[in-house]
Design a protein around this motif. Structure first.
Motif: not given
Length: 129
Positions: A99-127
C-alpha cells in the motif's frame, strides 16, 4: 521526479499549445515504482527476510528524500520516532509495504501532473499576454 524540469516543460509546452501531462505523470509513477521495487529487492537480497518490505520501503523513502515527511506524519500520529522507524510506523499504519508503495507511486505521479499543469497554465497565460 524532476519538479523544476516538469514545470519548465509545462511552461514551454503551454507556449507551444501542447500538453504532455499524462506522459509526465506516468513517467514519475513508473520511476517511483521502480525505486520501490529495487529497494525492496535489495533489502531481501541483503537478508532482511520477512521485514524486507519495510526495510526496502525505508530505503526508497530515504532515496527519494521523503524521510522528513514520514517523520512528520509519524509525529502527527503521536510517536516520536525518526528515520527508518518513522517510515515503518507510517507504512504499517497505511496497510503495509504494498500500500505504501502504491501511495508513493501515485503521489509522485499526481505531483508531476500538478507541477506540469501549473507550468502549462502559466505558459498559456504568457502566450495570451
Amino acid at each position: 521526479m524532476a519538479p523544476l524540469k516538469d514545470a519548465f516543460d509545462g511552461l514551454t509546452d503551454g507556449l507551444d499549445g501542447s500538453d504532455r501531462s499524462a506522459e509526465k505523470a506516468a513517467k514519475a509513477g513508473i520511476q517511483t515504482a521502480a525505486i520501490v521495487g529495487t529497494s525492496v529487492a535489495s533489502a531481501a537480497a541483503a537478508g532482511a527476510g520477512s521485514l524486507a518490505g519495510y526495510a526496502g520501503m525505508a530505503s526508497a523513502v530515504s532515496s527519494m528524500g521523503l524521510g522528513g515527511v514520514t517523520t512528520a506524519i509519524a509525529g502527527a500520529m503521536g510517536t516520536n520516532v525518526a528515520g527508518a522507524a518513522a517510515t515503518a510506523v507510517v507504512t504499517s499504519a497505511v496497510g503495509g509495504p504494498v500500500v505504501m508503495g502504491a501511495i508513493l507511486a501515485g503521489g509522485a505521479a499526481a505531483t508531476a501532473y500538478g507541477v506540469y499543469q501549473s507550468g502549462n497554465w502559466i505558459g498559456k497565460q504568457l502566450k495570451l499576454w
